[in-house]
Design a protein around this motif. Structure first.
Motif, PDB file in Angstrom:
ATOM      1  N   LYS A  75     -16.156   2.387  21.039  1.00 46.82           N
ATOM      2  CA  LYS A  75     -16.257   1.228  20.332  1.00 46.82           C
ATOM      3  C   LYS A  75     -15.232   0.114  20.482  1.00 46.82           C
ATOM      4  O   LYS A  75     -15.119  -0.814  19.706  1.00 46.82           O
ATOM      5  N   ASN A  76     -14.273   0.563  21.403  1.00 44.83           N
ATOM      6  CA  ASN A  76     -13.177  -0.341  21.569  1.00 44.83           C
ATOM      7  C   ASN A  76     -12.343  -0.690  20.314  1.00 44.83           C
ATOM      8  O   ASN A  76     -12.048  -1.668  20.292  1.00 44.83           O
ATOM      9  N   THR A  77     -12.197   0.352  19.427  1.00 48.48           N
ATOM     10  CA  THR A  77     -11.577   0.119  18.125  1.00 48.48           C
ATOM     11  C   THR A  77     -10.354   1.131  17.976  1.00 48.48           C
ATOM     12  O   THR A  77     -10.595   2.501  18.110  1.00 48.48           O
ATOM     13  N   LEU A  78      -9.370   0.654  17.342  1.00 45.89           N
ATOM     14  CA  LEU A  78      -8.459   1.397  16.651  1.00 45.89           C
ATOM     15  C   LEU A  78      -8.025   1.201  15.227  1.00 45.89           C
ATOM     16  O   LEU A  78      -8.651   0.161  14.506  1.00 45.89           O
ATOM     17  N   TYR A  79      -7.717   2.531  14.650  1.00 41.80           N
ATOM     18  CA  TYR A  79      -8.117   2.462  12.970  1.00 41.80           C
ATOM     19  C   TYR A  79      -6.672   2.878  12.598  1.00 41.80           C
ATOM     20  O   TYR A  79      -5.925   3.487  13.091  1.00 41.80           O
ATOM     21  N   LEU A  80      -6.594   2.376  11.111  1.00 41.76           N
ATOM     22  CA  LEU A  80      -5.416   3.019  10.433  1.00 41.76           C
ATOM     23  C   LEU A  80      -5.902   3.206   9.105  1.00 41.76           C
ATOM     24  O   LEU A  80      -6.081   1.973   8.304  1.00 41.76           O
ATOM     25  N   GLN A  81      -6.156   4.394   8.823  1.00 44.04           N
ATOM     26  CA  GLN A  81      -6.501   4.885   7.319  1.00 44.04           C
ATOM     27  C   GLN A  81      -5.298   5.026   6.702  1.00 44.04           C
ATOM     28  O   GLN A  81      -4.352   5.637   6.954  1.00 44.04           O
ATOM     29  N   MET A  82      -5.126   4.159   5.429  1.00 45.53           N
ATOM     30  CA  MET A  82      -3.958   4.096   4.684  1.00 45.53           C
ATOM     31  C   MET A  82      -4.500   4.715   3.358  1.00 45.53           C
ATOM     32  O   MET A  82      -5.112   4.132   2.492  1.00 45.53           O
ATOM     33  N   ASN A  83      -3.807   5.842   2.877  1.00 45.37           N
ATOM     34  CA  ASN A  83      -4.122   6.254   1.589  1.00 45.37           C
ATOM     35  C   ASN A  83      -2.752   6.625   0.747  1.00 45.37           C
ATOM     36  O   ASN A  83      -1.646   6.241   1.293  1.00 45.37           O
ATOM     37  N   SER A  84      -2.879   6.548  -0.749  1.00 45.91           N
ATOM     38  CA  SER A  84      -1.838   6.529  -1.553  1.00 45.91           C
ATOM     39  C   SER A  84      -0.559   5.315  -1.258  1.00 45.91           C
ATOM     40  O   SER A  84       0.483   5.584  -0.915  1.00 45.91           O
ATOM     41  N   LEU A  85      -1.422   4.246  -1.010  1.00 43.19           N
ATOM     42  CA  LEU A  85      -0.681   3.039  -0.771  1.00 43.19           C
ATOM     43  C   LEU A  85       0.581   2.996  -2.037  1.00 43.19           C
ATOM     44  O   LEU A  85       0.205   3.188  -3.225  1.00 43.19           O
ATOM     45  N   LYS A  86       1.649   2.383  -1.468  1.00 44.25           N
ATOM     46  CA  LYS A  86       2.656   2.001  -2.330  1.00 44.25           C
ATOM     47  C   LYS A  86       2.958   0.652  -2.250  1.00 44.25           C
ATOM     48  O   LYS A  86       2.742  -0.094  -1.205  1.00 44.25           O
ATOM     49  N   ALA A  87       3.744  -0.083  -3.131  1.00 42.94           N
ATOM     50  CA  ALA A  87       4.137  -1.339  -2.937  1.00 42.94           C
ATOM     51  C   ALA A  87       5.000  -1.501  -1.746  1.00 42.94           C
ATOM     52  O   ALA A  87       4.716  -2.825  -1.010  1.00 42.94           O
ATOM     53  N   GLU A  88       5.692  -0.662  -1.465  1.00 43.27           N
ATOM     54  CA  GLU A  88       6.534  -0.776  -0.196  1.00 43.27           C
ATOM     55  C   GLU A  88       5.821  -0.926   1.065  1.00 43.27           C
ATOM     56  O   GLU A  88       6.390  -1.228   2.165  1.00 43.27           O
ATOM     57  N   ASP A  89       4.455  -0.908   0.923  1.00 40.74           N
ATOM     58  CA  ASP A  89       3.539  -0.682   2.200  1.00 40.74           C
ATOM     59  C   ASP A  89       2.978  -2.282   2.538  1.00 40.74           C
ATOM     60  O   ASP A  89       2.560  -2.710   3.484  1.00 40.74           O
ATOM     61  N   THR A  90       3.447  -3.088   1.521  1.00 39.13           N
ATOM     62  CA  THR A  90       2.841  -4.716   1.342  1.00 39.13           C
ATOM     63  C   THR A  90       3.710  -5.252   2.662  1.00 39.13           C
ATOM     64  O   THR A  90       4.948  -5.355   2.983  1.00 39.13           O
ATOM     65  N   ALA A  91       2.792  -5.616   3.600  1.00 38.87           N
ATOM     66  CA  ALA A  91       3.291  -6.313   4.802  1.00 38.87           C
ATOM     67  C   ALA A  91       2.109  -6.881   5.522  1.00 38.87           C
ATOM     68  O   ALA A  91       0.920  -6.625   5.282  1.00 38.87           O
ATOM     69  N   MET A  92       2.536  -7.723   6.577  1.00 39.52           N
ATOM     70  CA  MET A  92       1.560  -8.203   7.706  1.00 39.52           C
ATOM     71  C   MET A  92       1.361  -6.963   8.786  1.00 39.52           C
ATOM     72  O   MET A  92       2.239  -6.665   9.122  1.00 39.52           O
ATOM     73  N   TYR A  93       0.186  -6.598   8.910  1.00 45.08           N
ATOM     74  CA  TYR A  93      -0.030  -5.239   9.905  1.00 45.08           C
ATOM     75  C   TYR A  93      -0.445  -5.962  11.201  1.00 45.08           C
ATOM     76  O   TYR A  93      -1.464  -6.736  11.099  1.00 45.08           O
ATOM     77  N   TYR A  94      -0.020  -5.574  12.197  1.00 42.46           N
ATOM     78  CA  TYR A  94      -0.293  -5.920  13.446  1.00 42.46           C
ATOM     79  C   TYR A  94      -0.695  -4.786  14.384  1.00 42.46           C
ATOM     80  O   TYR A  94      -0.195  -3.605  14.414  1.00 42.46           O
TER      81      TYR A  94
END
Length: 125
Positions: A75-94
């Motif tokens: 599918k020519n696709t990369l994934y990032l499954q993010m669980n148990s998110l924290k406020a410190e994870d707030t960002a622009m993701y590239y």
């Protein structure tokens, strides 16, 4: 250039989950390594997770056990499954891709040839 387009960002409460996707357009997925990076306002870019063609992964300590990087070559696709998110994870993701040789997945930005436009992730505490 390999065009990369991220999606899946949004706003969630702490403890919530998001799944980011990065699609390589053109119908061919040939990267040897791919990675996810993030940058918060006033902060330097940091490597979050990386994966090579053999499925080996490299996670930042801050996300180990919470985030999972994966790829679907068909599918020519990369994934990032993010669980148990924290406020410190707030960002622009590239997402980023390296088309050259890459036997060990790297979280160092200069190792990557191509970059997506970014998708915003906001986690409220």
């Amino acid at each position: 250039q390999v065009p990369l387009v991220e999606s899946g960002g949004g706003s969630v409460q702490s403890g919530g989950s998001l799944r980011l996707s990065c699609v390589a357009s053109g119908g061919t997925y040939r990267s040897r390594c791919m990675g996810w990076f993030r940058q918060a306002p006033g902060k330097e870019r940091e490597g979050v997770a990386a994966i090579n063609s053999g499925g080996n992964t490299n996670y930042a300590d801050s996300v180990q056990g919470r985030f999972t990087i994966s790829q679907d070559n068909a599918k020519n696709t990369l994934y990032l499954q993010m669980n148990s998110l924290k406020a410190e994870d707030t960002a622009m993701y590239y997402c980023a891709a390296r088309s050259g040789a890459c036997y060990s997945p790297s979280r160092v930005p200069y190792m990557y040839n191509y970059w997506g436009q970014g998708t915003q992730v906001t986690v409220s505490s």
